[in-house]
Design a protein around this motif. Structure first.
Motif, mmCIF file in Angstrom:
data_model
loop_
_atom_site.group_PDB
_atom_site.id
_atom_site.type_symbol
_atom_site.label_atom_id
_atom_site.label_comp_id
_atom_site.label_asym_id
_atom_site.label_seq_id
_atom_site.Cartn_x
_atom_site.Cartn_y
_atom_site.Cartn_z
ATOM 1 N N MET A 110 63.610 8.608 20.176
ATOM 2 C CA MET A 110 64.579 8.644 19.098
ATOM 3 C C MET A 110 64.766 10.059 18.546
ATOM 4 S SD MET A 110 63.914 5.097 16.982
ATOM 5 C CE MET A 110 62.128 5.233 16.908
ATOM 6 N N SER A 111 64.490 11.052 19.380
ATOM 7 C CA SER A 111 64.549 12.437 18.902
ATOM 8 C C SER A 111 65.969 12.880 18.578
ATOM 9 C CB SER A 111 63.934 13.380 19.940
ATOM 10 O OG SER A 111 64.628 13.290 21.174
ATOM 11 N N ASP A 112 66.991 12.159 19.085
ATOM 12 C CA ASP A 112 68.373 12.515 18.783
ATOM 13 C C ASP A 112 68.896 11.796 17.555
ATOM 14 O OD1 ASP A 112 68.508 14.214 20.949
ATOM 15 O OD2 ASP A 112 69.198 12.658 22.317
ATOM 16 N N PHE A 113 68.065 10.987 16.931
ATOM 17 C CA PHE A 113 68.455 10.214 15.760
ATOM 18 C C PHE A 113 68.608 11.150 14.571
ATOM 19 C CE2 PHE A 113 67.848 7.008 12.430
ATOM 20 C CZ PHE A 113 68.581 5.946 12.940
ATOM 21 N N ARG A 114 69.799 11.200 13.990
ATOM 22 C CA ARG A 114 70.092 12.141 12.909
ATOM 23 C C ARG A 114 70.040 11.429 11.555
ATOM 24 N NH1 ARG A 114 72.764 16.944 13.867
ATOM 25 N NH2 ARG A 114 74.213 16.623 12.119
ATOM 26 N N THR A 115 69.091 11.839 10.738
ATOM 27 C CA THR A 115 68.932 11.257 9.418
ATOM 28 C C THR A 115 69.162 12.316 8.348
ATOM 29 O OG1 THR A 115 66.553 11.719 9.281
ATOM 30 C CG2 THR A 115 67.208 9.663 10.368
ATOM 31 N N ALA A 116 69.410 11.847 7.144
ATOM 32 C CA ALA A 116 69.601 12.762 6.011
ATOM 33 C C ALA A 116 68.972 12.167 4.771
ATOM 34 C CB ALA A 116 71.082 13.031 5.770
ATOM 35 N N VAL A 117 68.385 13.020 3.948
ATOM 36 C CA VAL A 117 67.832 12.626 2.644
ATOM 37 C C VAL A 117 68.622 13.357 1.572
ATOM 38 C CG1 VAL A 117 65.805 12.634 1.151
ATOM 39 C CG2 VAL A 117 65.535 12.243 3.614
ATOM 40 N N ILE A 118 69.171 12.594 0.638
ATOM 41 C CA ILE A 118 69.939 13.168 -0.460
ATOM 42 C C ILE A 118 68.974 13.515 -1.600
ATOM 43 C CG2 ILE A 118 71.899 12.883 -2.008
ATOM 44 C CD1 ILE A 118 72.618 12.579 0.962
ATOM 45 N N SER B 126 59.291 12.899 5.083
ATOM 46 C CA SER B 126 58.101 12.837 5.924
ATOM 47 C C SER B 126 58.053 11.536 6.716
ATOM 48 C CB SER B 126 56.852 12.971 5.046
ATOM 49 O OG SER B 126 55.675 12.863 5.827
ATOM 50 N N ALA B 127 58.396 10.423 6.070
ATOM 51 C CA ALA B 127 58.393 9.135 6.753
ATOM 52 C C ALA B 127 59.434 9.099 7.864
ATOM 53 C CB ALA B 127 58.649 8.013 5.752
ATOM 54 N N LEU B 128 60.631 9.607 7.577
ATOM 55 C CA LEU B 128 61.690 9.606 8.584
ATOM 56 C C LEU B 128 61.325 10.486 9.771
ATOM 57 C CD1 LEU B 128 64.834 9.753 6.280
ATOM 58 C CD2 LEU B 128 64.087 7.817 7.679
ATOM 59 N N GLU B 129 60.720 11.636 9.501
ATOM 60 C CA GLU B 129 60.321 12.514 10.601
ATOM 61 C C GLU B 129 59.216 11.883 11.436
ATOM 62 O OE1 GLU B 129 58.971 17.139 11.479
ATOM 63 O OE2 GLU B 129 59.137 16.425 9.408
ATOM 64 N N LEU C 21 67.842 15.978 7.859
ATOM 65 C CA LEU C 21 68.624 17.002 7.189
ATOM 66 C C LEU C 21 68.497 16.782 5.689
ATOM 67 C CD1 LEU C 21 71.714 16.714 9.524
ATOM 68 C CD2 LEU C 21 70.014 18.533 9.559
ATOM 69 N N ARG C 22 68.394 17.845 4.940
ATOM 70 C CA ARG C 22 68.254 17.755 3.486
ATOM 71 C C ARG C 22 69.593 18.089 2.846
ATOM 72 N NH1 ARG C 22 62.740 17.698 2.435
ATOM 73 N NH2 ARG C 22 63.405 16.870 0.416
ATOM 74 N N PHE D 244 61.748 1.109 8.748
ATOM 75 C CA PHE D 244 62.402 2.288 9.326
ATOM 76 C C PHE D 244 62.555 2.152 10.837
ATOM 77 C CE2 PHE D 244 60.357 3.841 5.437
ATOM 78 C CZ PHE D 244 61.434 4.451 4.816
ATOM 79 N N GLU D 245 61.506 1.686 11.482
ATOM 80 C CA GLU D 245 61.549 1.584 12.940
ATOM 81 C C GLU D 245 62.602 0.584 13.395
ATOM 82 O OE1 GLU D 245 58.327 1.720 16.462
ATOM 83 O OE2 GLU D 245 58.066 0.042 15.063
ATOM 84 N N SER D 246 62.705 -0.567 12.722
ATOM 85 C CA SER D 246 63.686 -1.561 13.149
ATOM 86 C C SER D 246 65.106 -1.043 12.963
ATOM 87 C CB SER D 246 63.482 -2.876 12.387
ATOM 88 O OG SER D 246 63.650 -2.695 10.997
ATOM 89 N N ALA D 247 65.338 -0.288 11.875
ATOM 90 C CA ALA D 247 66.668 0.275 11.668
ATOM 91 C C ALA D 247 67.014 1.274 12.764
ATOM 92 C CB ALA D 247 66.743 0.943 10.294
#
Length: 226
Positions: free
Chosen positions: A1-9, A22-25, A33-34, A216-219
């Motif tokens: 899942m290294s190409d999975f792009r997440t963001a924290v607002i 940290s959990a998402l990484e 992305l912040r 997180f993993e199931s999503a």
């Protein structure tokens, strides 16, 4: 899942954004992305957006009210309406209700006390993107830390949430007076989840428990496999 792009607002007063990142990484294998509250646009090609806990804008007016009017929230709402998964935890849940992405409101805890401890949750919906990694009726243990986590909605809305299977989690013991013990709700499309407990604080045994890992993993696996 290294190409999975997440963001924290991050809003002024957020204090769980690093925990969420940290959990998402850890689970996706890629640092999220912040995104700052004043940004007018989100990064392109996001697969997952997280609104973390904290006390945005000092909880002035109502918890999450000012943050819901931040420039970035217009972009978050647009992304959610396109089907991008959005998770709001604690203050993030409050922001989601204030922005209209989720129904209801979060009121002051019925005991007028800040609650900070691990709680038991019953998994009510296992058909959503966020909860497919659990079993129906499973009891999981997740930390909470809030003063305004008392979920409220009118009876018609509560009946609709129940009928449509949009109650994701329910407190085994109602710690804050939430209507029907509701701890987390989904939007009608199932791609927006708001919850008061903190799954990002329960993703590895060193936290004292890892029951939040499956959320997180199931999503992420659901999106990768979609």
């Amino acid at each position: 899942m290294s190409d999975f792009r997440t963001a924290v607002i991050t809003f002024p007063g957020s204090n769980c954004d690093r925990d969420m990142a940290s959990a998402l990484e850890k689970i996706s294998g890629r640092a999220p992305l912040r995104v700052w509250h004043g940004d007018a646009e989100l990064p392109e090609r996001l697969d997952f957006i997280a609104l973390p806990g904290g006390f945005s804008y000092g909880d002035y007016l109502r918890c999450g009210a000012i943050a819901s009017r931040s420039p970035v929230m217009r972009a978050v709402i647009e992304a959610a309406n396109r089907g991008v998964p959005v998770l709001g935890v604690c203050n993030g849940f409050q922001v989601l209700t204030e922005s209209g992405l989720l129904p209801g409101a979060l009121l002051r805890n019925s005991g007028i006390r800040f609650v900070c401890r691990e709680v038991a949750l019953k998994v009510e919906n296992v058909g959503s993107l966020f909860t497919s990694g659990y079993k129906a009726g499973q009891v999981i243990h997740i930390p909470v830390a809030h003063h305004d986590g008392n979920y409220f909605a009118d009876e018609q809305t509560l009946e609709q949430l129940e009928a449509e299977g949009r109650v994701a989690f329910r407190y085994v013991d109602d710690i804050n007076g939430s209507a029907r013990g509701i701890a987390g709700v989904l939007n009608a499309a199932g791609n927006v989840l708001g919850m008061m407990p903190h799954p990002e604080r329960a993703v590895e045994p060193a936290h004292g428990g890892s029951d939040g890992h499956a959320l997180f993993e199931s999503a992420m696996r659901g999106l990768v496999g979609a």
